[in-house]
Design an enzyme around this catalytic site. Structure first.
Site, PDB file in Angstrom:
ATOM      1  CG  HIS A   1      -2.048   0.930   1.166  1.00 17.97           C
ATOM      2  ND1 HIS A   1      -2.028   2.224   1.625  1.00 17.97           N
ATOM      3  CD2 HIS A   1      -3.295   0.748   0.669  1.00 17.97           C
ATOM      4  CE1 HIS A   1      -3.202   2.795   1.444  1.00 17.97           C
ATOM      5  NE2 HIS A   1      -3.981   1.917   0.875  1.00 17.97           N
ATOM      6  CG  PHE A   2      -0.714   2.619  -3.035  1.00 15.67           C
ATOM      7  CD1 PHE A   2      -1.725   1.709  -3.343  1.00 15.67           C
ATOM      8  CD2 PHE A   2      -1.063   3.810  -2.441  1.00 15.67           C
ATOM      9  CE1 PHE A   2      -3.047   2.015  -3.084  1.00 15.67           C
ATOM     10  CE2 PHE A   2      -2.381   4.119  -2.171  1.00 15.67           C
ATOM     11  CZ  PHE A   2      -3.375   3.222  -2.493  1.00 15.67           C
TER      12      PHE A   2
END
Length: 154
Positions: free
Chosen positions: A55-56
């Site tokens: 993420h991410f």
């Protein structure tokens, strides 16, 4: 009552049932009981957090839902500190509802989250809290939350 003594991680571990990787409060800087119980807690965000792997990738951002969970854990610390002062039995506090959640800035590795939580009321084991999270003195998130107490093991 004000207790300006910090609450360290060992004490936090005695207050909350959470453990790695879900313990999201590193220290309580100050807390106050009385008409409007409040707490100021913090979390140091590092690139080693397991959620940053996905993420991410290439642009790590702390998930908003984990910021909400961290504010709820700070509220849990406040509830347990208040119960200790009252000599009440141990209970677990469960997050029941989140209202008015707002995010105004992303949280990234290197940030230090400051949680400011105020208990608005506690009635029959239901606590209503107002919470804000700040980074470098700027609000990054806020919400109202409702938590319910249950005796441990039930």
């Amino acid at each position: 009552m004000t207790d300006s003594r910090p609450v360290d991680i060992e004490r936090i571990l005695s207050l909350l049932p959470h453990r790695y990787p879900f313990l999201l409060v590193d220290r309580v800087l100050e807390w106050e009981l009385g008409d409007a119980p409040r707490i100021h807690a913090l979390k140091n965000v590092t690139i080693n957090e397991p959620f940053f792997q996905g993420h991410f990738p290439g642009h790590p951002v702390m998930p908003g839902v984990l910021i909400l969970e961290a504010m709820a854990q700070a509220a849990g610390c406040l509830a347990h500190l208040a119960r200790e002062e009252q000599g009440a039995e141990d209970q677990l506090f469960y997050l029941v509802k989140i209202d008015k959640a707002r995010f105004s800035k992303t949280v990234v590795p290197g940030d230090q989250l400051h949680f400011h939580v105020t208990q608005k009321r506690m009635v029959r084991g239901m606590g209503l809290y107002e919470a804000e999270t700040h980074v470098d003195g700027k609000r990054v998130a806020g919400c109202e939350m409702l938590c319910a107490a249950r005796p441990e093991g039930k």
